[in-house]
Design a protein around this motif. Structure first.
Motif, PDB file in Angstrom:
ATOM      1  N   GLU A  16       0.851  -1.183   0.000  1.00 15.45           N
ATOM      2  CA  GLU A  16       0.000   0.000   0.000  1.00 15.45           C
ATOM      3  C   GLU A  16       0.887   1.233   0.000  1.00 15.45           C
ATOM      4  O   GLU A  16       1.815   1.337   0.810  1.00 15.45           O
ATOM      5  N   VAL A  17       0.604   2.138  -0.932  1.00 17.78           N
ATOM      6  CA  VAL A  17       1.382   3.378  -1.048  1.00 17.78           C
ATOM      7  C   VAL A  17       0.465   4.536  -0.669  1.00 17.78           C
ATOM      8  O   VAL A  17      -0.518   4.820  -1.372  1.00 17.78           O
ATOM      9  N   ALA A  18       0.771   5.194   0.434  1.00 18.46           N
ATOM     10  CA  ALA A  18      -0.070   6.274   0.945  1.00 18.46           C
ATOM     11  C   ALA A  18      -0.010   7.496   0.033  1.00 18.46           C
ATOM     12  O   ALA A  18       0.934   7.662  -0.746  1.00 18.46           O
ATOM     13  N   PRO A  19      -0.993   8.365   0.123  1.00 19.88           N
ATOM     14  CA  PRO A  19      -0.971   9.595  -0.677  1.00 19.88           C
ATOM     15  C   PRO A  19       0.193  10.495  -0.261  1.00 19.88           C
ATOM     16  O   PRO A  19       0.683  10.411   0.866  1.00 19.88           O
ATOM     17  N   PRO A  20       0.627  11.354  -1.163  1.00 12.71           N
ATOM     18  CA  PRO A  20       1.703  12.289  -0.798  1.00 12.71           C
ATOM     19  C   PRO A  20       1.221  13.317   0.211  1.00 12.71           C
ATOM     20  O   PRO A  20       0.100  13.817   0.124  1.00 12.71           O
ATOM     21  N   PRO A  80      21.427   6.666   6.393  1.00 12.73           N
ATOM     22  CA  PRO A  80      20.040   6.526   5.942  1.00 12.73           C
ATOM     23  C   PRO A  80      19.086   6.080   7.043  1.00 12.73           C
ATOM     24  O   PRO A  80      19.365   5.137   7.780  1.00 12.73           O
ATOM     25  N   ARG A  81      17.968   6.799   7.151  1.00 12.30           N
ATOM     26  CA  ARG A  81      16.952   6.445   8.146  1.00 12.30           C
ATOM     27  C   ARG A  81      15.884   5.529   7.568  1.00 12.30           C
ATOM     28  O   ARG A  81      15.112   4.936   8.305  1.00 12.30           O
ATOM     29  N   GLY A  82      15.824   5.464   6.238  1.00 11.51           N
ATOM     30  CA  GLY A  82      14.797   4.630   5.633  1.00 11.51           C
ATOM     31  C   GLY A  82      13.431   5.276   5.612  1.00 11.51           C
ATOM     32  O   GLY A  82      12.413   4.582   5.625  1.00 11.51           O
ATOM     33  N   THR A  83      13.404   6.608   5.584  1.00  7.19           N
ATOM     34  CA  THR A  83      12.139   7.336   5.568  1.00  7.19           C
ATOM     35  C   THR A  83      12.213   8.465   4.554  1.00  7.19           C
ATOM     36  O   THR A  83      13.262   8.742   3.977  1.00  7.19           O
ATOM     37  N   LEU A  84      11.082   9.150   4.375  1.00  7.77           N
ATOM     38  CA  LEU A  84      11.114  10.420   3.663  1.00  7.77           C
ATOM     39  C   LEU A  84      11.619  11.489   4.625  1.00  7.77           C
ATOM     40  O   LEU A  84      11.937  11.215   5.777  1.00  7.77           O
ATOM     41  N   GLN A  85      11.679  12.721   4.164  1.00  9.71           N
ATOM     42  CA  GLN A  85      12.349  13.749   4.953  1.00  9.71           C
ATOM     43  C   GLN A  85      11.615  14.117   6.237  1.00  9.71           C
ATOM     44  O   GLN A  85      12.221  14.684   7.153  1.00  9.71           O
ATOM     45  N   ASP A  86      10.320  13.765   6.334  1.00 12.30           N
ATOM     46  CA  ASP A  86       9.596  14.051   7.579  1.00 12.30           C
ATOM     47  C   ASP A  86       9.772  12.950   8.612  1.00 12.30           C
ATOM     48  O   ASP A  86       9.205  13.013   9.701  1.00 12.30           O
ATOM     49  N   GLY A  87      10.556  11.914   8.276  1.00 12.96           N
ATOM     50  CA  GLY A  87      10.829  10.843   9.227  1.00 12.96           C
ATOM     51  C   GLY A  87       9.840   9.705   9.219  1.00 12.96           C
ATOM     52  O   GLY A  87       9.894   8.833  10.101  1.00 12.96           O
ATOM     53  N   THR A  88       8.937   9.668   8.240  1.00  6.55           N
ATOM     54  CA  THR A  88       7.942   8.597   8.178  1.00  6.55           C
ATOM     55  C   THR A  88       7.960   7.917   6.807  1.00  6.55           C
ATOM     56  O   THR A  88       8.552   8.421   5.859  1.00  6.55           O
ATOM     57  N   SER A  89       7.289   6.754   6.729  1.00  8.14           N
ATOM     58  CA  SER A  89       7.230   5.971   5.501  1.00  8.14           C
ATOM     59  C   SER A  89       5.857   6.085   4.854  1.00  8.14           C
ATOM     60  O   SER A  89       4.856   6.324   5.537  1.00  8.14           O
ATOM     61  N   ARG A  90       5.798   5.895   3.523  1.00  9.85           N
ATOM     62  CA  ARG A  90       4.524   5.863   2.804  1.00  9.85           C
ATOM     63  C   ARG A  90       4.169   4.435   2.369  1.00  9.85           C
ATOM     64  O   ARG A  90       3.163   4.228   1.716  1.00  9.85           O
ATOM     65  N   PHE A  91       5.012   3.464   2.714  1.00  6.23           N
ATOM     66  CA  PHE A  91       4.789   2.083   2.289  1.00  6.23           C
ATOM     67  C   PHE A  91       4.316   1.212   3.450  1.00  6.23           C
ATOM     68  O   PHE A  91       4.841   1.314   4.566  1.00  6.23           O
ATOM     69  N   THR A  92       3.362   0.336   3.139  1.00  4.18           N
ATOM     70  CA  THR A  92       2.907  -0.672   4.103  1.00  4.18           C
ATOM     71  C   THR A  92       2.775  -1.999   3.381  1.00  4.18           C
ATOM     72  O   THR A  92       2.297  -2.047   2.237  1.00  4.18           O
ATOM     73  N   CYS A  93       3.221  -3.083   4.022  1.00  2.00           N
ATOM     74  CA  CYS A  93       3.081  -4.420   3.456  1.00  2.00           C
ATOM     75  C   CYS A  93       2.838  -5.418   4.583  1.00  2.00           C
ATOM     76  O   CYS A  93       3.557  -5.392   5.594  1.00  2.00           O
TER      77      CYS A  93
END
Length: 370
Positions: free
Chosen positions: A26-30, A122-135
């Motif tokens: 699942e890819v969350a909205p931007p 690398p933190r493994g996130t976008l610049q706000d510190g969170t992820s948009r991917f769920t599996c």
């Protein structure tokens, strides 16, 4: 209409030294100042493989991939540089355009506030510190803010560049990393001079791009170095004047190169990511005037120890990410140069595979056939 969660396929790396698993994610909205992209073409880079092997550390599970082109599907609030329908290249090195280093130094290309931390820690996130991917109900990490091994991905606005709408994405995706990194290291970082002698260690896609850059800059001799002789023909096609295999000699390859070049080459490039070849690349440079550029990603937590005298007489030792280009402003220009036929990318494309065969692509990488 607000963006919705998208379900799509992605290649997830759950464990080191294991194959990718094709999963529904699942890819969350931007969010604000973010862009969601539908991937159209993706390259396989050795940097991705460094994560799989454990030589480069990033949080797991992760969706890798960083060399790509696609089409903007939706944008978050405040995005002004791209809009849905635009062809784009996601940027492995974001360009903030605001920090002190970027604003004051015309030669600086990596902004310290965003780009350097994303590569070095690398933190493994976008610049706000969170992820948009769920599996499988679990958050999945991003890779270098790009994660192109997914049919859809989300990136920050400062990590995406709009490109020519007529450009072939299956080719210009290589400008997202491999070509730019190698070519720019020659023409922009080393500033290879007409009539000079160069040595390129490693003839993968990035190394071949460095050969192309040396030729474009007017080098008179370009000596390609690799233990895989199958790569020599393509290297010569792209501009190498000589190709040598270190395994054919009893003495260290740097000594061979110094004998071939009356004391050492003017410019050398290490495009493998090994400490021994980094040192050989430095040592093959002329000790009074040679410049050596590190391009390959070194193994995690390994250091080189050198005698300062190797530099004191006049050698220059440099490193560069993304060929020294300021990504957001330079990638569209490189695509425009490609469209104007100033360089070709065809020779860098060895195989074209469907997304589901990504593991076969990495097998080709390991076999030296890519």
């Amino acid at each position: 209409m607000p963006s919705q969660v998208i379900k799509c396929k992605a290649a997830v790396l759950w464990e080191l030294k294991k194959p990718f698993s094709i999963e529904e994610v699942e890819v969350a909205p931007p969010k604000a100042h973010e862009v969601r992209i539908k991937m159209a073409a993706v390259g396989i880079c050795s940097t991705d493989d460094h994560v799989v092997s454990g030589n480069m550390v990033t949080p797991l599970p992760v969706i890798l991939g960083h060399e790509a082109a696609g089409i903007v599907e939706s944008v978050g609030e405040g995005v002004t540089t791209v809009e849905p329908g635009d062809k784009v290249i996601p940027l492995v090195v974001p360009q903030c355009g605001k920090c002190r280093i970027f604003m004051l130094l015309s030669h600086a290309f990596v902004c310290l506030c965003i780009a350097l931390p994303s590569v070095s820690n690398p933190r493994g996130t976008l610049q706000d510190g969170t992820s948009r991917f769920t599996c499988r109900g679990k958050p999945i990490h991003h890779f270098l803010g790009v994660s192109s091994f997914s049919q859809y991905t989300v990136v920050d606005e400062n990590a995406v560049a709009k490109i020519d709408a007529a450009s072939p994405m299956e080719k210009v995706c290589l400008i997202g990393c491999g070509f730019s990194t190698g070519y720019g290291s020659a023409v922009k970082v080393a500033k290879v001079t007409p009539g000079s002698t160069c040595a390129v260690f490693g003839l993968g896609g990035v190394g071949l791009s460095a050969v192309m850059g040396c030729k474009a800059a007017g080098a008179a001799r370009i000596i390609a170095v690799d233990i895989n002789k199958d790569k020599f023909a393509k290297a010569k096609e792209l501009g190498a004047t000589e190709c040598i295999n270190p395994q054919d000699y009893k003495k260290p390859i740097q000594e061979v190169l110094k004998e071939m070049t009356d004391g050492g080459v003017d410019f050398s490039f290490e495009v493998i990511g090994r400490l021994d070849t980094m040192m050989a690349s430095l040592l093959c440079c002329h000790e009074a005037c040679g410049t050596s550029v590190i391009i390959g990603v070194p193994p995690n937590s390994q250091n080189l120890s050198i005698n300062p005298m190797l530099l004191l007489i006049g050698r220059t030792w440099k490193g560069a990410i993304f060929g020294g280009y300021k990504s957001k402003e330079c990638v569209p220009k490189l695509v425009a140069d490609f469209m104007a036929k100033k360089f070709s990318l065809d020779a860098l494309i060895t195989h074209v595979l469907p997304f589901e065969k990504i593991n076969e692509g990495f097998d080709l990488l390991h076999s030296g056939k890519r």
